[in-house]
Scaffold this active site. Structure first.
Site, PDB file in Angstrom:
ATOM      1  N   GLY A 102       0.814  -1.213   0.000  1.00 37.28           N
ATOM      2  CA  GLY A 102       0.000   0.000   0.000  1.00 37.28           C
ATOM      3  C   GLY A 102       0.848   1.264   0.000  1.00 37.28           C
ATOM      4  O   GLY A 102       1.988   1.262  -0.481  1.00 37.28           O
ATOM      5  N   GLY A 104       2.535   3.220   2.242  1.00 36.62           N
ATOM      6  CA  GLY A 104       3.876   3.290   2.833  1.00 36.62           C
ATOM      7  C   GLY A 104       4.869   2.485   2.011  1.00 36.62           C
ATOM      8  O   GLY A 104       6.012   2.920   1.768  1.00 36.62           O
ATOM      9  N   THR A 125      -3.709  -3.151  -0.771  1.00 39.98           N
ATOM     10  CA  THR A 125      -4.023  -2.732   0.599  1.00 39.98           C
ATOM     11  C   THR A 125      -5.516  -2.905   0.830  1.00 39.98           C
ATOM     12  O   THR A 125      -6.321  -2.628  -0.070  1.00 39.98           O
ATOM     13  CB  THR A 125      -3.648  -1.256   0.868  1.00 39.98           C
ATOM     14  OG1 THR A 125      -4.349  -0.804   2.041  1.00 39.98           O
ATOM     15  CG2 THR A 125      -4.011  -0.320  -0.276  1.00 39.98           C
ATOM     16  N   ASP A 127      -7.179  -1.012   2.504  1.00 33.29           N
ATOM     17  CA  ASP A 127      -7.755   0.328   2.701  1.00 33.29           C
ATOM     18  C   ASP A 127      -8.320   0.927   1.407  1.00 33.29           C
ATOM     19  O   ASP A 127      -9.123   1.844   1.461  1.00 33.29           O
ATOM     20  CB  ASP A 127      -6.696   1.279   3.270  1.00 33.29           C
ATOM     21  CG  ASP A 127      -6.112   0.769   4.577  1.00 33.29           C
ATOM     22  OD1 ASP A 127      -6.810   0.001   5.270  1.00 33.29           O
ATOM     23  OD2 ASP A 127      -4.967   1.130   4.896  1.00 33.29           O
ATOM     24  N   GLU A 222     -12.483   3.325  11.209  1.00 37.37           N
ATOM     25  CA  GLU A 222     -11.549   3.537  12.330  1.00 37.37           C
ATOM     26  C   GLU A 222     -10.899   4.924  12.279  1.00 37.37           C
ATOM     27  O   GLU A 222     -10.519   5.485  13.296  1.00 37.37           O
ATOM     28  CB  GLU A 222     -10.453   2.464  12.344  1.00 37.37           C
ATOM     29  CG  GLU A 222      -9.532   2.524  11.127  1.00 37.37           C
ATOM     30  CD  GLU A 222      -8.328   1.592  11.220  1.00 37.37           C
ATOM     31  OE1 GLU A 222      -8.142   0.931  12.247  1.00 37.37           O
ATOM     32  OE2 GLU A 222      -7.571   1.543  10.228  1.00 37.37           O
ATOM     33  N   GLN A 255     -10.312  -8.603   9.751  1.00 39.26           N
ATOM     34  CA  GLN A 255     -10.626  -8.299   8.343  1.00 39.26           C
ATOM     35  C   GLN A 255      -9.491  -8.643   7.392  1.00 39.26           C
ATOM     36  O   GLN A 255      -9.695  -8.745   6.190  1.00 39.26           O
ATOM     37  CB  GLN A 255     -10.894  -6.801   8.203  1.00 39.26           C
ATOM     38  CG  GLN A 255     -12.245  -6.383   8.686  1.00 39.26           C
ATOM     39  CD  GLN A 255     -12.285  -4.891   8.790  1.00 39.26           C
ATOM     40  OE1 GLN A 255     -12.064  -4.321   9.839  1.00 39.26           O
ATOM     41  NE2 GLN A 255     -12.539  -4.257   7.691  1.00 39.26           N
TER      42      GLN A 255
HETATM   43  O1  F6P Z   1      -3.204  -0.499   6.030  1.00 40.49           O
HETATM   44  C1  F6P Z   1      -3.851  -1.670   6.384  1.00 40.49           C
HETATM   45  C2  F6P Z   1      -4.271  -1.628   7.829  1.00 40.49           C
HETATM   46  O2  F6P Z   1      -4.936  -2.847   8.145  1.00 40.49           O
HETATM   47  C3  F6P Z   1      -5.157  -0.437   8.223  1.00 40.49           C
HETATM   48  O3  F6P Z   1      -6.503  -0.601   7.840  1.00 40.49           O
HETATM   49  C4  F6P Z   1      -4.943  -0.390   9.716  1.00 40.49           C
HETATM   50  O4  F6P Z   1      -5.192   0.884  10.230  1.00 40.49           O
HETATM   51  C5  F6P Z   1      -3.472  -0.764   9.824  1.00 40.49           C
HETATM   52  O5  F6P Z   1      -3.137  -1.503   8.663  1.00 40.49           O
HETATM   53  C6  F6P Z   1      -3.131  -1.562  11.044  1.00 40.49           C
HETATM   54  O6  F6P Z   1      -1.744  -1.699  11.074  1.00 40.49           O
HETATM   55  P1  F6P Z   1      -0.978  -2.810  11.915  1.00 40.49           P
HETATM   56  O7  F6P Z   1      -1.176  -4.124  11.223  1.00 40.49           O
HETATM   57  O8  F6P Z   1       0.430  -2.368  11.905  1.00 40.49           O
HETATM   58  O9  F6P Z   1      -1.602  -2.834  13.278  1.00 40.49           O
END
Ligand code: F6P
Length: 323
Positions: A102, A104, A125, A127, A222, A255
């Site tokens: 995604g 980053g 991603t 998102d 979120e 998810q």
């Molecule tokens: O970017 C994907 C994602 O699942 C986002 O929806 C969520 O905010 C983030 O990654 C959670 O990150 P981590 O897996 O580092 O907790």
């Protein structure tokens, strides 16, 4: 070009395995040797890289996650870290890299390109916030997980005449919430692109109760200022304001763990192939995505540091369907 490598980076997304498989098999078909980098940019810096045959990527397509592993690496943000990564690739004679991930991860890909190393990204991603692709690998599966949870919550909500708040992932993007909200029949959708104060959420829930609804659903992104935690805190202070008793469920990482849907497997296969074809054409520093059902490439310089918006007409549609 004889050797390329592939890595997955950032949050895993259902379909990443299918994308790796497509990169490996398209590469092999074109006479390339394809290497896999384990644990994303962390593994690139550590030189955790191995050859992948066609058979190495068999039997994986139905699995969520990424068999190569993923990681978030602080060291990769430094020039020295990236230099080490490029050095590890060059030592093995690897001439280009495919980065599946995604925002980053594509920023990391762009940084490697800026240092003169050829990279092509693949939009992946849950998102769906990447500029350069109508949809991204993993988002369809993530929405379907949210929907399955919502359908179940509606059953218990109806039995108890309750309202449920369901918080879904998506970082600062409301796409997953909006899609799950419309497909799940939500009374209210709260997304960062259209913030709703708790008083307005309460008003819409009251309206649902007055319309004779026996249960109600609020889908919350979120990334919204009024996420599930903020809304619950507010409604604990104002318990009578909604017309329902309330319960909240935060879906979180559940998810990300789905078996990829058919649509995600297809998208991953097409984008993985597209990334290798781009490299074979001599295209670098681009993101491989989908636009109007065609595989397209967009310069990474136009992708990084931006967030794709949601179609706000769909927000209006959610409102119309709720009445
Ligand atoms: O970017 C994907 C994602 O699942 C986002 O929806 C969520 O905010 C983030 O990654 C959670 O990150 P981590 O897996 O580092 O907790």
């Amino acid at each position: 070009m004889k050797r390329i490598a592939v890595l997955t980076s950032g949050g895993d997304a259902p379909g990443m395995n299918a994308a790796i498989r497509a990169v490996v098999r398209t590469g092999a078909d074109a006479g390339l040797e394809v290497f896999g980098v384990r644990r994303g940019y962390r593994g690139l810096i550590d030189g955790d890289i191995g050859y992948l045959s066609r058979r190495d990527v068999g039997g994986l397509m139905h699995l969520g996650g990424t068999f190569l592993g993923s990681a978030r690496s602080e060291e990769f943000f430094s020039t020295e870290g990236r230099q080490r990564g490029i050095g590890n690739l060059r030592t093995l004679g690897i001439e280009a890299l495919v980065v599946i991930g995604g925002n980053g991860s594509q920023a990391g890909a762009h940084a490697l390109c800026e240092m003169g190393y050829p990279v092509v990204g693949v939009a992946s991603t849950i998102d769906n916030d990447l500029v350069g692709s109508d949809t991204t690998i993993g988002v369809d599966s993530a929405i379907n997980v949210a929907l399955e949870a919502i359908d179940r919550l509606k059953v218990t909500a109806e039995s108890h005449r309750r309202a449920f708040l369901v918080e879904v992932m998506g970082r600062k993007c409301g796409f997953v919430a909006l899609m799950a909200g419309i497909a799940g029949g939500a009374e209210v959708v709260v997304i960062p692109e259209r913030e709703l104060p708790p008083e307005e959420v309460a008003r819409q829930l009251r309206e649902a109760a007055e319309l004779g609804k026996t249960h109600a659903l609020v889908v919350v992104a979120e990334g919204a200022k009024n996420n599930a935690e903020a809304l619950i805190e507010h409604f604990e202070q104002h318990p009578e304001s909604t017309g329902f008793t309330l319960r909240a469920t935060i879906l979180g990482h559940v998810q990300r763990g789905a078996s990829p849907t058919a649509s995600d497997r297809m998208l991953a296969t097409r984008l993985g192939e597209g990334a290798v074809r781009a490299l074979l054409r001599g295209e670098h520093c681009v993101l491989t995505g989908i636009s109007g059902n065609r595989v397209v490439t967009t310069p990474l310089s136009e992708v990084v540091g931006k967030t794709k918006g949601v179609d706000l007409r769909l927000f209006e549609l959610a409102g119309i369907m709720a009445r």
